[in-house]
Design a protein around this motif. Structure first.
Motif, mmCIF file in Angstrom:
data_model
loop_
_atom_site.group_PDB
_atom_site.id
_atom_site.type_symbol
_atom_site.label_atom_id
_atom_site.label_comp_id
_atom_site.label_asym_id
_atom_site.label_seq_id
_atom_site.Cartn_x
_atom_site.Cartn_y
_atom_site.Cartn_z
ATOM 1 N N LEU A 39 23.069 6.204 13.798
ATOM 2 C CA LEU A 39 22.346 7.281 14.476
ATOM 3 C C LEU A 39 23.072 7.768 15.712
ATOM 4 C CD1 LEU A 39 18.619 6.829 13.988
ATOM 5 C CD2 LEU A 39 20.206 7.860 12.435
ATOM 6 N N ALA A 40 23.468 6.582 16.757
ATOM 7 C CA ALA A 40 24.196 6.720 17.894
ATOM 8 C C ALA A 40 25.459 7.187 17.518
ATOM 9 C CB ALA A 40 24.302 5.368 18.666
ATOM 10 N N GLY A 41 26.290 6.872 16.418
ATOM 11 C CA GLY A 41 27.577 7.386 16.040
ATOM 12 C C GLY A 41 27.457 8.682 16.087
ATOM 13 N N VAL A 42 26.286 9.324 15.122
ATOM 14 C CA VAL A 42 26.167 10.591 14.937
ATOM 15 C C VAL A 42 26.462 11.504 16.015
ATOM 16 C CG1 VAL A 42 24.920 12.490 14.030
ATOM 17 C CG2 VAL A 42 24.937 10.488 12.908
ATOM 18 N N SER A 43 25.669 11.013 17.169
ATOM 19 C CA SER A 43 25.638 11.809 18.524
ATOM 20 C C SER A 43 26.890 11.707 19.230
ATOM 21 C CB SER A 43 24.618 11.338 19.346
ATOM 22 O OG SER A 43 24.489 11.972 20.606
ATOM 23 N N SER A 44 27.478 10.805 19.308
ATOM 24 C CA SER A 44 28.700 10.487 19.895
ATOM 25 C C SER A 44 29.896 11.171 19.311
ATOM 26 C CB SER A 44 29.190 8.844 20.076
ATOM 27 O OG SER A 44 28.006 8.342 20.840
ATOM 28 N N VAL A 45 30.082 10.993 17.971
ATOM 29 C CA VAL A 45 31.141 11.621 17.159
ATOM 30 C C VAL A 45 31.039 13.186 17.265
ATOM 31 C CG1 VAL A 45 32.582 12.185 14.854
ATOM 32 C CG2 VAL A 45 31.545 9.836 15.828
ATOM 33 N N ALA A 46 29.754 13.649 17.371
ATOM 34 C CA ALA A 46 29.462 14.970 17.173
ATOM 35 C C ALA A 46 30.121 15.641 18.716
ATOM 36 C CB ALA A 46 28.140 15.361 17.018
ATOM 37 N N ALA A 47 29.362 14.753 19.668
ATOM 38 C CA ALA A 47 30.009 15.346 21.221
ATOM 39 C C ALA A 47 31.435 15.461 21.017
ATOM 40 C CB ALA A 47 29.251 14.434 22.221
ATOM 41 N N PHE A 48 32.378 14.434 20.633
ATOM 42 C CA PHE A 48 33.535 14.599 20.696
ATOM 43 C C PHE A 48 34.280 15.688 19.945
ATOM 44 C CE2 PHE A 48 37.931 13.345 20.844
ATOM 45 C CZ PHE A 48 38.443 13.526 19.479
ATOM 46 N N ILE A 49 33.701 15.962 18.952
ATOM 47 C CA ILE A 49 34.375 17.124 18.036
ATOM 48 C C ILE A 49 33.843 18.418 18.620
ATOM 49 C CG2 ILE A 49 34.138 18.189 15.845
ATOM 50 C CD1 ILE A 49 33.353 15.656 14.427
ATOM 51 N N GLY A 50 32.758 18.360 19.285
ATOM 52 C CA GLY A 50 32.095 19.871 19.798
ATOM 53 C C GLY A 50 33.258 20.100 21.088
ATOM 54 N N PHE A 51 32.927 18.955 22.053
ATOM 55 C CA PHE A 51 33.655 19.386 23.339
ATOM 56 C C PHE A 51 35.241 19.017 23.336
ATOM 57 C CE2 PHE A 51 29.814 20.381 25.540
ATOM 58 C CZ PHE A 51 28.951 19.534 24.922
ATOM 59 N N SER A 52 35.966 18.469 22.548
ATOM 60 C CA SER A 52 37.391 18.109 22.456
ATOM 61 C C SER A 52 38.236 18.882 21.557
ATOM 62 C CB SER A 52 37.602 16.664 22.340
ATOM 63 O OG SER A 52 37.287 15.915 23.501
ATOM 64 N N LEU A 53 37.303 19.117 20.386
ATOM 65 C CA LEU A 53 37.897 19.943 19.321
ATOM 66 C C LEU A 53 37.500 21.379 19.264
ATOM 67 C CD1 LEU A 53 38.241 17.220 16.511
ATOM 68 C CD2 LEU A 53 39.927 17.546 18.227
ATOM 69 N N VAL A 54 36.155 21.619 19.344
ATOM 70 C CA VAL A 54 35.864 23.189 19.220
ATOM 71 C C VAL A 54 35.927 23.602 20.557
ATOM 72 C CG1 VAL A 54 33.923 24.469 18.649
ATOM 73 C CG2 VAL A 54 34.353 22.511 17.113
ATOM 74 N N GLY A 55 35.273 22.922 21.472
ATOM 75 C CA GLY A 55 35.496 23.569 22.773
ATOM 76 C C GLY A 55 34.321 24.359 23.155
ATOM 77 N N THR A 56 34.041 24.790 24.532
ATOM 78 C CA THR A 56 32.908 25.513 24.875
ATOM 79 C C THR A 56 33.432 26.442 25.889
ATOM 80 O OG1 THR A 56 30.935 25.357 25.941
ATOM 81 C CG2 THR A 56 32.417 23.911 26.886
ATOM 82 N N GLY A 57 32.613 27.655 25.916
ATOM 83 C CA GLY A 57 33.233 28.789 26.856
ATOM 84 C C GLY A 57 31.946 29.434 27.554
ATOM 85 N N MET A 58 32.383 30.123 28.464
ATOM 86 C CA MET A 58 31.558 30.864 29.036
ATOM 87 C C MET A 58 32.137 32.121 29.812
ATOM 88 S SD MET A 58 28.220 29.939 31.889
ATOM 89 C CE MET A 58 27.665 28.780 30.644
#
Length: 412
Positions: A39-58
């Motif tokens: 379960l901890a791995g799900v959160s950590s890996v998702a955060a890596f994919i989201g913020f390092s590969l997908v990225g965020t913007g505003m």
């Protein structure tokens, strides 16, 4: 134990599932190995994919965390999550007797581990940073899971389960700030470990390389008693339909949980302001604000001032955090560490001199620098500079009446 079935059961049928969990053998290593790491791995890996590969913007600006930094954050986040489960279990075990429950570390760990299921799985929303706020909703459901499990696992009476859960959550927030703050000092690659400590009897502690965080369970138990009383007042007010009294009681509950009053009376802003001069290291003071803010049974006082010359700007903050032990534990966690970190562009140091803790962070090109000093009476001094190098910030710190600030005596 089937992982998928257990997740479904605790999320969909928590009241029926807790008695099943209570009857299972206490196996902390097994829970880590067969449940929490996934379960901890799900959160950590998702955060890596989201913020390092997908990225965020505003507002038309798109940002990605660099890959190497993202990988480091993923590993550190994974470890911190596992550490926090253990920390919160220690707190739950220590608090149980104050609410009429029973101490049992194995069951306390199961309570926190399974109660955190919703929050941990909510980390999957980090895959799309725009949806990451939905993870907060999942975390709120984890609070409900804990609430339903407290009477079963810790034998806390039903009428006191709400107060116990509220204290546990607040302590968890404070402890997470402490652990993450300390952990951030070592995100460059040092690992973490938990272990026994030479702390006072009844205290619990977490060790990291070069530092140790101790949670004073005596203070937690005192806060728990105050919170239990405030909880009764809130329930009585709600029963009478008195929303104002219920809101006041809720504030007292939160203040008690944060240790309000345990450290003594906060220093008045005017008293702090007298130690901030009109000139500092050759700079004229251009602005100053002294204020006291009260919220949820807690009072905070601070003074913020700005100094400028033709070359740069310095900001000085003098904050009283000693009146709130939990706040001091969170904001002053770095003061328990010793750090020396240097890159091609930046330097970070945490050290002690004459019994006083200092923290320095600065860029080698002289564009910015920060220096913090934690005094024994709970006064935190922070000096930051724009277009001012570390020598200039040190000079500004030395020009303050630190001796006078450290001599302030807090009334009980």
């Amino acid at each position: 134990m089937n992982l998928v079935e257990r997740v479904q059961a605790i999320l969909l049928k928590p009241k029926a599932t807790w008695p099943v969990i209570e009857g299972e053998p206490d196996d902390i290593p097994g829970l880590y190995k067969n449940y929490l790491v996934y379960l901890a791995g799900v959160s950590s890996v998702a955060a890596f994919i989201g913020f390092s590969l997908v990225g965020t913007g505003m507002m038309g600006i798109h940002f990605r965390v660099p890959i190497l930094a993202g990988l480091a954050n993923m590993v550190v986040g994974f470890v911190l999550t596992l550490v926090m489960i253990y920390v919160l279990a220690l707190v739950a075990n220590a608090l149980a007797p104050s609410f009429g429950g029973q101490k049992d570390m194995g069951k306390a760990f199961k309570l926190v581990a399974y109660g955190a299921t919703a929050g941990l799985l909510g980390g999957v929303f980090n895959l799309l940073p725009a949806l990451s706020m939905l993870g907060l909703l999942a975390a709120l459901y984890s609070i409900y899971l804990l609430y339903t499990g407290v009477p079963v696992m810790m034998k806390v009476p039903e009428g006191k389960a709400l107060g116990f859960t509220a204290v546990l959550i607040v302590c968890g927030i404070v402890a997470s700030i402490v652990v993450m703050t300390v952990g951030s000092l070592f995100s460059g690659g040092a690992g973490m470990m938990m272990g026994g400590a030479s702390a006072p009897a009844g205290d619990v502690s977490i060790k990291v390389p070069g530092s140790e965080v101790t949670i004073n369970t005596a203070q937690l138990e005192e806060a728990a008693k105050k919170m239990e009383e405030a909880s009764k007042q809130m329930e009585a007010a709600q029963a009478k339909g008195d929303s104002e009294a219920a809101g006041k009681a809720l504030g007292e509950m939160m203040g008690a949980a944060m240790g309000g009053g345990q450290g003594g009376q906060p220093f008045a802003p005017d008293a702090l302001q007298t130690f901030v001069p009109a000139k500092l290291a050759g700079m004229e003071r251009t602005a100053i604000e002294a204020r006291a803010d009260s919220a949820m049974g807690m009072t905070f006082s601070s003074v913020t001032s700005e100094f400028r010359n033709d070359a740069g700007r310095v900001e000085v903050k003098v904050q009283d955090i000693g009146a709130m032990p939990a706040l001091m534990m969170a904001m002053g966690a770095w003061a328990q560490s010793t750090v020396s970190r240097e890159t091609q562009d930046e330097v970070e140091k945490v050290y002690k001199k004459d019994g006083v803790a200092f923290k320095e962070e600065y860029r080698k090109d002289g564009s910015s620098a920060e220096m913090s000093m934690m005094l024994a009476n709970g006064v935190l001094i922070e000096v930051s500079g724009d277009n001012v190098n570390i020598d200039g910030v040190r000079a500004a710190m030395n020009a303050l009446d630190v001796k006078g600030l450290s001599g302030l005596q807090r009334q009980k």
